[in-house]
Design a protein around this motif. Structure first.
Motif, PDB file in Angstrom:
ATOM      1  N   LEU A  38      39.985 -15.820  15.961  1.00 11.36           N
ATOM      2  CA  LEU A  38      39.227 -14.788  16.644  1.00 11.36           C
ATOM      3  C   LEU A  38      39.408 -14.857  18.153  1.00 11.36           C
ATOM      4  O   LEU A  38      39.271 -13.866  18.845  1.00 11.36           O
ATOM      5  CB  LEU A  38      37.734 -14.924  16.300  1.00 11.36           C
ATOM      6  CG  LEU A  38      37.316 -14.420  14.915  1.00 11.36           C
ATOM      7  CD1 LEU A  38      35.855 -14.727  14.679  1.00 11.36           C
ATOM      8  CD2 LEU A  38      37.580 -12.927  14.778  1.00 11.36           C
ATOM      9  N   SER A  39      39.731 -16.021  18.668  1.00 10.59           N
ATOM     10  CA  SER A  39      39.709 -16.237  20.107  1.00 10.59           C
ATOM     11  C   SER A  39      40.606 -15.284  20.900  1.00 10.59           C
ATOM     12  O   SER A  39      40.093 -14.539  21.727  1.00 10.59           O
ATOM     13  CB  SER A  39      40.042 -17.701  20.414  1.00 10.59           C
ATOM     14  OG  SER A  39      40.029 -17.907  21.788  1.00 10.59           O
ATOM     15  N   PRO A  40      41.936 -15.245  20.693  1.00  9.62           N
ATOM     16  CA  PRO A  40      42.767 -14.348  21.502  1.00  9.62           C
ATOM     17  C   PRO A  40      42.453 -12.873  21.253  1.00  9.62           C
ATOM     18  O   PRO A  40      42.480 -12.072  22.189  1.00  9.62           O
ATOM     19  CB  PRO A  40      44.197 -14.687  21.056  1.00  9.62           C
ATOM     20  CG  PRO A  40      44.098 -15.992  20.373  1.00  9.62           C
ATOM     21  CD  PRO A  40      42.751 -16.063  19.791  1.00  9.62           C
TER      22      PRO A  40
ATOM     23  N   ASP B 181      50.122 -17.926  19.085  1.00  7.35           N
ATOM     24  CA  ASP B 181      50.451 -17.659  17.688  1.00  7.35           C
ATOM     25  C   ASP B 181      51.128 -16.297  17.543  1.00  7.35           C
ATOM     26  O   ASP B 181      50.674 -15.291  18.091  1.00  7.35           O
ATOM     27  CB  ASP B 181      49.179 -17.714  16.840  1.00  7.35           C
ATOM     28  CG  ASP B 181      49.498 -17.578  15.374  1.00  7.35           C
ATOM     29  OD1 ASP B 181      49.334 -16.467  14.840  1.00  7.35           O
ATOM     30  OD2 ASP B 181      49.926 -18.562  14.760  1.00  7.35           O
ATOM     31  N   ILE B 182      52.236 -16.257  16.810  1.00  7.03           N
ATOM     32  CA  ILE B 182      53.015 -15.024  16.659  1.00  7.03           C
ATOM     33  C   ILE B 182      52.199 -13.908  16.015  1.00  7.03           C
ATOM     34  O   ILE B 182      52.284 -12.747  16.424  1.00  7.03           O
ATOM     35  CB  ILE B 182      54.286 -15.318  15.836  1.00  7.03           C
ATOM     36  CG1 ILE B 182      55.233 -16.202  16.654  1.00  7.03           C
ATOM     37  CG2 ILE B 182      54.991 -14.037  15.420  1.00  7.03           C
ATOM     38  CD1 ILE B 182      56.392 -16.764  15.881  1.00  7.03           C
ATOM     39  N   SER B 183      51.390 -14.268  15.025  1.00  4.70           N
ATOM     40  CA  SER B 183      50.592 -13.230  14.359  1.00  4.70           C
ATOM     41  C   SER B 183      49.595 -12.599  15.332  1.00  4.70           C
ATOM     42  O   SER B 183      49.328 -11.392  15.267  1.00  4.70           O
ATOM     43  CB  SER B 183      49.856 -13.814  13.152  1.00  4.70           C
ATOM     44  OG  SER B 183      48.969 -14.840  13.558  1.00  4.70           O
TER      45      SER B 183
ATOM     46  N   LEU C 212      42.006 -12.642  31.624  1.00 12.82           N
ATOM     47  CA  LEU C 212      43.467 -12.620  31.551  1.00 12.82           C
ATOM     48  C   LEU C 212      44.042 -14.024  31.480  1.00 12.82           C
ATOM     49  O   LEU C 212      44.986 -14.298  30.736  1.00 12.82           O
ATOM     50  CB  LEU C 212      44.035 -11.884  32.762  1.00 12.82           C
ATOM     51  CG  LEU C 212      43.992 -10.352  32.712  1.00 12.82           C
ATOM     52  CD1 LEU C 212      44.234  -9.778  34.096  1.00 12.82           C
ATOM     53  CD2 LEU C 212      45.007  -9.815  31.716  1.00 12.82           C
ATOM     54  N   LYS C 213      43.476 -14.924  32.269  1.00 15.24           N
ATOM     55  CA  LYS C 213      43.942 -16.312  32.265  1.00 15.24           C
ATOM     56  C   LYS C 213      43.755 -16.949  30.887  1.00 15.24           C
ATOM     57  O   LYS C 213      44.675 -17.568  30.334  1.00 15.24           O
ATOM     58  CB  LYS C 213      43.191 -17.128  33.320  1.00 15.24           C
ATOM     59  CG  LYS C 213      43.606 -18.602  33.407  1.00 15.24           C
ATOM     60  CD  LYS C 213      42.848 -19.286  34.539  1.00 15.24           C
ATOM     61  CE  LYS C 213      43.314 -20.736  34.716  1.00 15.24           C
ATOM     62  NZ  LYS C 213      42.978 -21.583  33.568  1.00 15.24           N
ATOM     63  N   SER C 214      42.566 -16.771  30.317  1.00 17.51           N
ATOM     64  CA  SER C 214      42.291 -17.335  28.993  1.00 17.51           C
ATOM     65  C   SER C 214      43.202 -16.722  27.942  1.00 17.51           C
ATOM     66  O   SER C 214      43.692 -17.412  27.040  1.00 17.51           O
ATOM     67  CB  SER C 214      40.817 -17.102  28.623  1.00 17.51           C
ATOM     68  OG  SER C 214      39.966 -17.750  29.531  1.00 17.51           O
TER      69      SER C 214
END
Length: 828
Positions: A355-357, A390-392, A381-383
């Motif tokens: 969920l994070s990105p 991860d590619i997905s 933006l930094k985070s």
């Protein structure tokens, strides 16, 4: 009291009467279970050992109820005082934990002491006792020297010290996914080749492909000697390493043959092929590796891809291209049931991280609507740039209109927003989908402007990293040319400013990709001297390697004399003409030292795999005459030195400077007059691979046509097509395909010469399970279609489309080898 870490230490030797055996062990009374001392000795001393002065073999031993892990450092010391002219020993450590790499710093010294005769009986006890005390110290004090050791505290199931998935992927590139399928199917997998350390390391890394599936340790045999072959090959499943080519002849007892050095390829007996989805995944992983993503990132990508596959299998949603390679009984296997038992807890952990990105991107996307404070946007933006690995996740954000959301931040007046936005784009450009999305949104001018004019070095480097990834695509390289990117990138490379080596390296790599795809965009002559000066001004090996290749692609001037040759390459080339004395008195004579020449040639191939610029070092040393001399030497049934040498010659021919030497020495005409009549299959195969490289070089292709090469290849194909060794026609037809592509001015003559190939269409079409046969048929049709000899009867399969669409791509020189009647085609 807990069992000691070290089970035993030992010295193995090659006894002229007994063969490999254990000379000494400590403790002396150690139980070996079903193994004998000779068994351990044979595992410790690799076969074909005469090819190498040193090697490392790994072992996983099941003694009683314990699983033990051993590593053996093997070495040869030559000398007239030894029987058979040499002494062969191995220093062995067997422990209760899989520390395959931790002991390396001191074991190399222990082996040298052993070979020099300075390792005494009492030393074994001392080594045993000191090693048992290192787990909580990470240092080893021995022989008045302190060794720093890296000791992993806890190993997960099927994880071994030193196992490296990144290295495995670098060896097998796209074909790594064939191994992935093979591991899922629990096929009988044989890694065969040189050295023992290479095949063993591949065995130990293989389980990492299919984590979180478990249960492989019991079927891994990293080094199996020929004497033990019958014991293992009858097992229903195994992951086995060997250095004796005799194993490769037992095709009825294996499902997958994986050949290691000197050539790396994977041959699956059941015709496994990777799908388009698989190809996109592995190419994205390779892009990530090239962008210096670490081992953890690579393992995470494969873990997630495997979990997606397992969940699709569970929901009966596998695509047809994947479903047909997995049996219905897969769901009943012990490893799949083990996965299910851990599924709930694993899913919860992954959901939290996944969920994070996505959540960060959603927050960024709606920042203006939610009145997010300006000071928080750079932090978001930094985070996002730091977590987007991860590619997905990357592909999901692209589908959520991610590129247009990021675009406004590239022109922001706030430096941090600009910096982290372009770093996020650099992360997204790892995937092919991300590269195409950046092109589609016409962001290249903006990114190029950041490379040229940004005041912030990390912004410039990240932006140039984006351009480098874009340049790997044909349409990307063309777009960079159209916006005038070549000159500013060249200015960065030729600049005397060395403060930002990452920027210079990214710029040089971008230019190299552009010039390889569009060689007509040559670097202007005045700038050649500036590029040459980079070779002496910058000491970074990776950077200078790129500059050397860039000069070779673009230069018309002599730059070879400026190439610095490493001591390793110089020493190996010096061994190519090695000789040895035989006989006595008047009968004494010097003859070629085949083991040393073969060992040097094999080592050169390994160096070429690490860096293509090594081929230009060989040009600098004028190694071609000696290579030509070695390929003419015939010894043994397989003529190993001869065909191994052709792989190195092909690498030299794949450079512009090397091509000039090939022409100067008349190699093409001499090979055409002699080579195609060879009886050794491997030798013949490598000559055809050489022609395949020749036909991709414009000037070499012209010489090939002038020497009657087209007619000779046509005669060869007509002779062998439809016969036992028909797959020798694959590189021959591929060579003709490249001639048609790169010699348009000779189109009519080539068309006339290859017309007899149409008669090969009369052979019966290959069956559905004959993938290699279908591949060969599609390649034949491609050649005939490109010359308009064939306008109908086009094969209705994806192979024809694949061959026709990739006619402008360069083939990888060091991939593929002939084993029986199988040929592995890898596109680079």
């Amino acid at each position: 009291m807990a069992p000691s870490l070290i089970y035993f230490v030992a010295i193995a030797e090659f006894d002229i009467k007994k063969g490999p055996t254990l000379q000494q062990t400590y403790p002396k009374s150690v139980s070996l279970g079903n193994y004998t001392e000779d068994d351990i000795g044979q595992i410790s001393m690799p076969e074909q050992a005469h090819l190498h002065k040193t090697d490392i073999s790994h072992m996983i031993l099941h003694i009683g109820k314990e699983t033990l892990y051993g590593v053996a450092f093997f070495g040869t010391k030559e000398g007239k005082e030894f029987s058979r002219g040499a002494r062969q020993n191995a220093f062995v450590v067997v422990s209760r934990k899989p520390y395959f790499d931790a002991f390396e710093p001191f074991m190399a010294d222990a082996l040298q002491k052993l070979l020099d005769g300075h390792l005494q009986k009492n030393d074994l006890k001392q080594i045993h006792d000191v090693l048992n005390d290192i787990e909580h110290k990470n240092t080893l004090n021995l022989w008045d020297k302190t060794y720093q050791l890296t000791m992993t505290r806890d190993f997960k199931e099927d994880e071994f010290g030193g196992a490296n998935l990144t290295k495995l992927i670098k060896l097998f590139k796209t074909d790594t996914l064939l191994l992935w399928y093979s591991m899922l199917r629990q096929d009988r997998i044989l890694f065969s080749g040189q050295k023992a350390v290479t095949v063993g390391s591949c065995c130990l890394a293989a389980p990492l492909l299919v984590a979180p599936l478990k249960g492989f340790t019991d079927i891994i045999f990293p080094h199996v000697p020929l004497a033990h072959m019958e014991k293992y090959i009858n097992q229903p499943k195994y992951i086995m390493g060997c250095t004796n080519p005799m194993f490769e002849t037992k095709t009825q007892f294996l499902d997958v043959l994986v050949t290691c050095e000197p050539s790396f390829c994977i041959i699956h007996q059941h015709g496994i092929r990777i799908s388009g989805k698989d190809k996109q995944f592995i190419k994205n992983v390779i892009n990530g590796i090239n962008a210096n993503k670490g081992e953890k990132w690579v393992r995470d990508q494969f873990r997630k891809y495997t979990e997606q596959f397992l969940e699709s299998f569970l929901a009966d949603k596998l695509v047809d291209s994947q479903k047909r390679f997995i049996s219905d009984g897969f769901g009943l296997t012990k490893m799949f049931q083990g996965y299910l038992s851990q599924r709930d807890s694993n899913q919860k952990q992954e959901t939290d991280s996944n969920l994070s990105p996505i959540a960060l991107f959603e927050k960024l996307k709606h920042a203006s609507e939610d009145n997010t404070p300006d000071r928080e946007i750079p932090l978001i933006l930094k985070s996002l740039s730091e977590s987007l690995e991860d590619i997905s996740h990357i592909e999901q954000i692209i589908e959520m209109n991610g590129i247009p959301v990021l675009e406004p931040f590239l022109s922001s007046d706030k430096a941090n927003e600009k910096k982290y936005a372009v770093m996020t784009l650099a992360s997204m450009a790892i995937t092919i989908k991300g590269q195409i999305a950046i092109l589609s949104e016409d962001l290249l001018p903006c990114i190029l402007n950041l490379v040229v004019s940004s005041k912030y070095p990390n912004v410039r480097s990240a932006a140039c990293g984006c351009l480098q990834k874009i340049a790997t695509l044909f349409i990307g390289a063309k777009a960079l040319i159209d916006i005038g990117a070549v000159k500013p990138l060249l200015d960065i490379v030729c600049s005397s400013d060395e403060s930002d080596l990452i920027l210079k390296t990214n710029a040089a790599n971008t230019l190299l990709f552009i010039c390889r795809l569009f060689p007509e965009h040559l670097v202007e002559q005045p700038q050649h001297s500036l590029l040459i000066s980079q070779l002496s001004n910058v000491s970074d090996i990776n950077y200078t390697s790129i500059i050397i290749q860039l000069l070779d692609v673009t230069s018309t001037a002599n730059f070879v004399e400026h190439i610095q040759v490493s001591s390793t390459i110089r020493d190996l080339v010096a061994q190519l003409p090695a000789t040895i004395e035989i006989g006595e008195g008047q009968q004494q004579q010097r003859v070629p030292n085949f083991p040393l020449r073969t060992s040097a040639t094999t080592a050169l191939q390994a160096e070429l795999l690490r860096s293509p610029a090594v081929a230009l070092q060989l040009v600098r040393l004028n190694a071609l005459p000696q290579l030509w001399s070695n390929q003419q030497l015939k010894q043994g049934k397989d003529n190993q030195l001869s065909w191994l040498t052709w792989i190195v010659i092909s690498s030299v021919a794949d450079t512009n400077a090397g091509a000039d030497q090939i022409l100067e020495k008349g190699i093409i005409s001499r090979t055409l007059s002699e080579g195609l009549d060879a009886t050794s299959l491997n030798y013949l195969f490598q000559i055809l691979r050489f022609f395949e490289i020749v036909c991709q070089q414009k000037k070499l292709g012209l010489e090939f046509i002038a020497c009657g090469g087209v007619q000779k290849l046509v005669v060869f194909c007509c002779k062998h097509y439809g016969k036992d060794y028909r797959l020798l026609c694959t590189p021959a037809l591929s060579a003709l395909r490249y001639l048609v592509r790169f010699q348009p001015h000779h189109y009519q003559k080539i068309r006339e010469d290859i017309a007899p190939l149409r008669g090969l269409l009369s052979y019966p079409l290959p069956g559905n399970d004959d993938f290699r046969g279908k591949e060969l048929h599609a390649l034949l049709c491609t050649v005939l279609y490109m010359t308009r000899i064939l306008n109908d009867q086009l094969p209705e399969n994806q192979l024809f489309t694949q061959f026709y669409q990739t006619i402008g791509r360069r083939r990888k020189v060091l991939s593929g080898t002939l084993r029986g009647s199988s040929y592995s085609v890898l596109e680079s």
